[in-house]
Design a protein around this motif. Sequence first.
Motif, short mmCIF file in Angstrom:
data_model
loop_
_atom_site.label_atom_id
_atom_site.label_comp_id
_atom_site.label_asym_id
_atom_site.label_seq_id
_atom_site.Cartn_x
_atom_site.Cartn_y
_atom_site.Cartn_z
N ALA A 153 0.82 -1.21 0.00
CA ALA A 153 0.00 0.00 0.00
C ALA A 153 0.85 1.26 0.00
N ALA A 154 1.99 1.22 0.73
CA ALA A 154 2.78 2.44 0.90
C ALA A 154 3.82 2.66 -0.19
N VAL A 155 4.26 1.58 -0.84
CA VAL A 155 5.39 1.72 -1.77
C VAL A 155 5.13 1.06 -3.12
N THR A 156 4.98 -0.25 -3.17
CA THR A 156 5.11 -0.95 -4.46
C THR A 156 3.94 -0.69 -5.40
N ASP A 157 2.70 -0.60 -4.88
CA ASP A 157 1.58 -0.28 -5.77
C ASP A 157 1.75 1.09 -6.40
N SER A 268 3.44 -6.98 -9.17
CA SER A 268 3.51 -8.32 -8.57
C SER A 268 4.94 -8.70 -8.18
N ALA A 269 5.89 -8.38 -9.07
CA ALA A 269 7.27 -8.82 -8.83
C ALA A 269 7.93 -8.06 -7.69
N ALA A 270 7.67 -6.76 -7.55
CA ALA A 270 8.37 -5.96 -6.54
C ALA A 270 8.08 -6.44 -5.12
N PRO A 271 6.80 -6.58 -4.70
CA PRO A 271 6.58 -7.08 -3.34
C PRO A 271 6.96 -8.54 -3.19
N GLY A 272 6.88 -9.31 -4.30
CA GLY A 272 7.32 -10.70 -4.21
C GLY A 272 8.80 -10.80 -3.89
N GLY A 273 9.62 -9.95 -4.51
CA GLY A 273 11.05 -9.94 -4.21
C GLY A 273 11.33 -9.48 -2.79
N LEU A 274 10.63 -8.45 -2.35
CA LEU A 274 10.83 -7.96 -0.97
C LEU A 274 10.37 -8.99 0.06
N LEU A 275 9.30 -9.71 -0.25
CA LEU A 275 8.87 -10.80 0.64
C LEU A 275 9.94 -11.87 0.74
N ALA A 276 10.52 -12.26 -0.39
CA ALA A 276 11.58 -13.27 -0.37
C ALA A 276 12.76 -12.81 0.48
N LEU A 277 13.13 -11.55 0.38
CA LEU A 277 14.26 -11.04 1.15
C LEU A 277 13.93 -10.97 2.64
N ALA A 278 12.69 -10.61 2.97
CA ALA A 278 12.29 -10.58 4.38
C ALA A 278 12.30 -11.99 4.98
N GLU A 279 11.98 -12.98 4.16
CA GLU A 279 11.97 -14.36 4.64
C GLU A 279 13.36 -14.99 4.66
N HIS A 280 14.33 -14.34 4.02
CA HIS A 280 15.70 -14.85 3.97
C HIS A 280 16.66 -13.73 4.39
N PRO A 281 16.73 -13.43 5.69
CA PRO A 281 17.54 -12.29 6.15
C PRO A 281 19.01 -12.40 5.78
#
Length: 420
Positions: A153-157, A268-281
């Motif tokens: 909501a704040a960034v990727t959209d 779709s790709a931007a939050p998906g990449g950020l989610l992956a990075l948050a899950e893999h510190p």
Amino acid sequence: MSVRETRPVPDVFDPRRYAVGVPYDDYRLLRDRHPVAWQDEPEVLGWPAGPGFWAVTRHADVVRVLKDATTYSSHLGATQIRDPDPADLPFIRRMMLNQDPPDHGRLRRLVSRAFTPGRIDRFAAVARERACTLLAGALQRAREGDGTVDLVAAVTDEYALLNLADLLGVPESDRRLLLHWTQRVIGYQDPDEAGPPVLGATGKPVNPRSPAMLKDMFAYARQLAVHKRDHPADDVMTTLAGETELADGELEMFFFLLTVAGNDTVRSAAPGGLLALAEHPEAYESLRAGTVELATAVEELLRWHPPVLTFRRTAVRDAELAGQRIRAGDKVVVFHASANRDERVFTDPDRLDLARSPNPHVSFGDGPHVCLGAHFARLQLRLLYEEALGVLPGPRLAAPAGRLVSNFINGIKSLRLQVT
């Protein structure tokens, strides 16, 4: 009879499954035992049942289908799993995405002229500043609240939407229209995105890609083209509005394609990449430390979270694929997310390896229809991640990600992270 022979073929059609997560375990079973598997199309969420299709899940077979337009057509039945209304099909076929060579190549060359080097350079500078501003605003809101923020909501959209509007040359006052149209077309299976289906005279849902549902978008595209001819600017619509080789209706179809595909690929790709990075510190820290090249990491994040899950083709003639007999007229659907985890191509595919090279993912397709905007999507992702690395010390999930109800787009509807 062996267990191998009796184990059922999993359902990977139901769009509701993807709201929970991409069914990678079922994809693996399909790749190992049923690489070209028949899938039923029952009625789901009010959308009528279909005749069924072949699900293609191995990387080599996906690439083969995407490259062989003479056998597997984008034109015959268009490129969505569900069949369009026969009355709408001639209209839908006019879009570049739903054409085969050589007609597809002509349209592709025309729109490619709009992406000049100078326009790309200007776009990159604006997109970087936009990423910086949006991230700063998100961090400020997190500090004023509980330390968390929904980056969708704040960034990727906003990032995807504003970049697209800038590239097309849509006036600032009209930019929310682009998101509305994208949600209506891409998120049609998700009631949160598009609301309940619009019903036609027969009581059946109206295809969001039908002439009736695109009337307002097409009228806007024509008005915008007139404005650009009178007030030219450094944007894609100005170029297309002056293109004399476009036939009637082709400019509107380009506007539709660029609006929907151009927005939702990055969205779709931007939050998906950020989610992956948050899950893999540990992966995130390797990027911050500079031990992994960001351009290489972007490719792995795209492999890990492809923006598009599936694309449909229709068999032009009888064929054989992975030992399965395909009949002329059958629907053949390639599963990008499955191909990206194929053990026959990727070593340890369920491990996020930001340094993975080579990385022949198919997140942007392959063959004549390889994504026209792939360069722009990669550019936007790299700029956003660069800015995020500078201001987010160690993002971690504050709540499960909200996922789109869709068997087409690998959408993330919400991504609440702890960022302060």
